[in-house]
Design a protein around this motif. Structure first.
Motif, PDB file in Angstrom:
ATOM      1  N   LEU A  43     -13.965  -6.397  -3.408  1.00  0.00           N
ATOM      2  CA  LEU A  43     -13.734  -7.283  -4.545  1.00  0.00           C
ATOM      3  C   LEU A  43     -12.436  -8.049  -4.286  1.00  0.00           C
ATOM      4  N   LEU A  44     -12.580  -9.354  -4.172  1.00  0.00           N
ATOM      5  CA  LEU A  44     -11.418 -10.215  -3.873  1.00  0.00           C
ATOM      6  C   LEU A  44     -10.573 -10.410  -5.107  1.00  0.00           C
ATOM      7  N   ARG A  45      -9.215 -10.679  -4.956  1.00  0.00           N
ATOM      8  CA  ARG A  45      -8.617 -10.647  -3.643  1.00  0.00           C
ATOM      9  C   ARG A  45      -7.911  -9.329  -3.379  1.00  0.00           C
ATOM     10  N   GLY A  46      -7.693  -8.554  -4.434  1.00  0.00           N
ATOM     11  CA  GLY A  46      -6.819  -7.381  -4.346  1.00  0.00           C
ATOM     12  C   GLY A  46      -7.212  -6.304  -3.364  1.00  0.00           C
ATOM     13  N   SER A  47      -8.502  -6.249  -2.964  1.00  0.00           N
ATOM     14  CA  SER A  47      -8.939  -5.151  -2.097  1.00  0.00           C
ATOM     15  C   SER A  47      -8.870  -5.491  -0.613  1.00  0.00           C
ATOM     16  N   PHE A  48      -8.359  -6.684  -0.265  1.00  0.00           N
ATOM     17  CA  PHE A  48      -8.511  -7.119   1.141  1.00  0.00           C
ATOM     18  C   PHE A  48      -7.750  -6.263   2.142  1.00  0.00           C
ATOM     19  N   VAL A  49      -6.613  -5.714   1.769  1.00  0.00           N
ATOM     20  CA  VAL A  49      -5.865  -4.857   2.702  1.00  0.00           C
ATOM     21  C   VAL A  49      -6.534  -3.478   2.773  1.00  0.00           C
ATOM     22  N   PHE A  50      -6.873  -2.952   1.613  1.00  0.00           N
ATOM     23  CA  PHE A  50      -7.518  -1.636   1.524  1.00  0.00           C
ATOM     24  C   PHE A  50      -8.828  -1.615   2.313  1.00  0.00           C
ATOM     25  N   PHE A 155       2.670  -1.492 -14.019  1.00  0.00           N
ATOM     26  CA  PHE A 155       2.168  -2.649 -13.302  1.00  0.00           C
ATOM     27  C   PHE A 155       2.602  -2.534 -11.851  1.00  0.00           C
ATOM     28  N   VAL A 156       1.628  -2.491 -10.946  1.00  0.00           N
ATOM     29  CA  VAL A 156       1.936  -2.251  -9.536  1.00  0.00           C
ATOM     30  C   VAL A 156       1.599  -3.454  -8.654  1.00  0.00           C
ATOM     31  N   VAL A 157       2.256  -3.501  -7.506  1.00  0.00           N
ATOM     32  CA  VAL A 157       2.015  -4.561  -6.517  1.00  0.00           C
ATOM     33  C   VAL A 157       2.037  -3.954  -5.114  1.00  0.00           C
ATOM     34  N   GLY A 158       1.599  -4.765  -4.146  1.00  0.00           N
ATOM     35  CA  GLY A 158       1.657  -4.370  -2.746  1.00  0.00           C
ATOM     36  C   GLY A 158       0.327  -3.876  -2.227  1.00  0.00           C
ATOM     37  N   TYR A 159       0.214  -3.799  -0.881  1.00  0.00           N
ATOM     38  CA  TYR A 159      -0.995  -3.333  -0.220  1.00  0.00           C
ATOM     39  C   TYR A 159      -2.216  -4.135  -0.739  1.00  0.00           C
ATOM     40  N   GLY A 160      -2.020  -5.445  -0.899  1.00  0.00           N
ATOM     41  CA  GLY A 160      -3.099  -6.337  -1.334  1.00  0.00           C
ATOM     42  C   GLY A 160      -3.020  -6.737  -2.792  1.00  0.00           C
ATOM     43  N   ILE A 161      -2.257  -5.968  -3.569  1.00  0.00           N
ATOM     44  CA  ILE A 161      -2.217  -6.182  -5.024  1.00  0.00           C
ATOM     45  C   ILE A 161      -1.043  -7.091  -5.387  1.00  0.00           C
ATOM     46  N   ASP A 162      -1.287  -8.021  -6.292  1.00  0.00           N
ATOM     47  CA  ASP A 162      -0.289  -9.066  -6.577  1.00  0.00           C
ATOM     48  C   ASP A 162       0.289  -9.007  -7.978  1.00  0.00           C
ATOM     49  N   TYR A 163       1.426  -9.684  -8.080  1.00  0.00           N
ATOM     50  CA  TYR A 163       1.922 -10.095  -9.401  1.00  0.00           C
ATOM     51  C   TYR A 163       2.096 -11.611  -9.300  1.00  0.00           C
ATOM     52  N   ALA A 164       1.296 -12.378 -10.055  1.00  0.00           N
ATOM     53  CA  ALA A 164       1.288 -13.845  -9.988  1.00  0.00           C
ATOM     54  C   ALA A 164       1.147 -14.321  -8.535  1.00  0.00           C
ATOM     55  N   GLN A 165       0.236 -13.695  -7.815  1.00  0.00           N
ATOM     56  CA  GLN A 165      -0.113 -14.017  -6.415  1.00  0.00           C
ATOM     57  C   GLN A 165       0.962 -13.645  -5.388  1.00  0.00           C
ATOM     58  N   ARG A 166       2.017 -12.994  -5.817  1.00  0.00           N
ATOM     59  CA  ARG A 166       3.058 -12.595  -4.871  1.00  0.00           C
ATOM     60  C   ARG A 166       2.962 -11.102  -4.556  1.00  0.00           C
ATOM     61  N   ASN A 167       3.622 -10.729  -3.495  1.00  0.00           N
ATOM     62  CA  ASN A 167       3.811  -9.318  -3.107  1.00  0.00           C
ATOM     63  C   ASN A 167       2.577  -8.610  -2.536  1.00  0.00           C
ATOM     64  N   ARG A 168       1.516  -9.368  -2.256  1.00  0.00           N
ATOM     65  CA  ARG A 168       0.321  -8.731  -1.681  1.00  0.00           C
ATOM     66  C   ARG A 168       0.619  -8.156  -0.305  1.00  0.00           C
ATOM     67  N   ASN A 169       1.610  -8.711   0.367  1.00  0.00           N
ATOM     68  CA  ASN A 169       1.904  -8.323   1.754  1.00  0.00           C
ATOM     69  C   ASN A 169       2.832  -7.116   1.892  1.00  0.00           C
ATOM     70  N   LEU A 170       3.262  -6.549   0.802  1.00  0.00           N
ATOM     71  CA  LEU A 170       4.078  -5.327   0.910  1.00  0.00           C
ATOM     72  C   LEU A 170       3.227  -4.209   1.522  1.00  0.00           C
ATOM     73  N   TYR A 172       3.579  -1.064   1.157  1.00  0.00           N
ATOM     74  CA  TYR A 172       3.503   0.092   0.249  1.00  0.00           C
ATOM     75  C   TYR A 172       3.090  -0.393  -1.148  1.00  0.00           C
ATOM     76  N   ILE A 173       2.883   0.571  -2.067  1.00  0.00           N
ATOM     77  CA  ILE A 173       2.600   0.210  -3.455  1.00  0.00           C
ATOM     78  C   ILE A 173       3.844   0.492  -4.277  1.00  0.00           C
ATOM     79  N   GLY A 174       4.258  -0.519  -5.009  1.00  0.00           N
ATOM     80  CA  GLY A 174       5.460  -0.366  -5.809  1.00  0.00           C
ATOM     81  C   GLY A 174       5.209  -0.757  -7.250  1.00  0.00           C
ATOM     82  N   LYS A 175       6.053  -0.251  -8.145  1.00  0.00           N
ATOM     83  CA  LYS A 175       5.905  -0.675  -9.534  1.00  0.00           C
ATOM     84  C   LYS A 175       6.934  -1.753  -9.857  1.00  0.00           C
ATOM     85  N   VAL A 176       6.478  -2.679 -10.678  1.00  0.00           N
ATOM     86  CA  VAL A 176       7.313  -3.815 -11.051  1.00  0.00           C
ATOM     87  C   VAL A 176       8.190  -3.403 -12.230  1.00  0.00           C
TER      88      VAL A 176
END
Ligand code: IMP
Ligand code: MG
Length: 180
Positions: A43-50, A155-170, A172-176
């Protein structure tokens, strides 16, 4: 509220994610051991790294396809609408299908996507979600077959997951954490 200032606190390390992905892939490989081909639907786009890490650990004949759904409207309404922005390229009738999702939150997205895919009569339809926030669930009957990590309502970001399209490239998974 100004959300422009925030920091990201690591929640799940790249190493923990890799170990969990390996374990999930082993369970999935066992479950589908008899398949002639597993269609892995990201399921795009958040799952692309996983999905990219997961499929490389699967010891199965695999085909990869993608679907993009977007939810809109008031997210506090229980009948939130989900729109399909990009449908699968391939047919899934009579096939073994694994849906790969980044986060199951309220459950509306997965509920709609599964109803859509089920109507196409796959042979088997299972779900692997990296993260689950059970405390946020609004749709009762939605649960992934496999979940990487259950997390609290953050609210988490990283490893494909974004906040306003940013941080997908982290990696690790981090909380905002908002600072203003
Ligand atoms: P649901 O329909 O509420 O289950 O929404 C799931 C989708 O919302 C996920 O696939 C994500 O795209 C998005 N989402 C939910 N929680 C978060 C989060 O903490 N960070 C980033 N996106 C999130
Ligand atoms: Mg998503």
């Amino acid at each position: 509220m100004d959300h422009s200032n925030y920091v990201i606190d690591q929640m799940i390390s790249a190493k923990s994610i890799a170990a969990r992905v390996e374990a999930l892939a082993e369970e999935i490989s066992q479950r589908f051991a008899d398949t002639d081909k597993l269609i892995v639907v990201g399921l795009l786009r958040g799952s692309f790294v996983f999905i990219s890490d997961l499929v490389r650990e699967l010891e199965l004949p695999v085909e990869v396809d993608f679907l993009e759904a977007s939810s809109y409207g008031n997210s506090t309404e229980s009948s939130r609408e989900v729109r399909i922005l990009k449908d699968l390229r391939g047919e899934i009738e009579g096939r073994d299908v694994l849906v790969v999702e980044d986060i199951v939150d309220t459950g509306h997205t997965l509920h709609h996507v599964l109803a859509l895919l089920r109507a196409r009569e796959p042979k088997r339809l299972e779900v692997c979600a990296l993260l689950d926030k059970p405390s946020r669930r609004e749709v009762d009957d939605v649960k992934a077959t496999w979940t990487g990590f259950e997390i609290p309502d953050e609210f988490v970001v990283g490893y494909g997951i974004d906040y306003a399209q940013r941080n997908r490239n982290l990696p690790y998974i981090g909380k905002v954490r908002f600072t203003s």
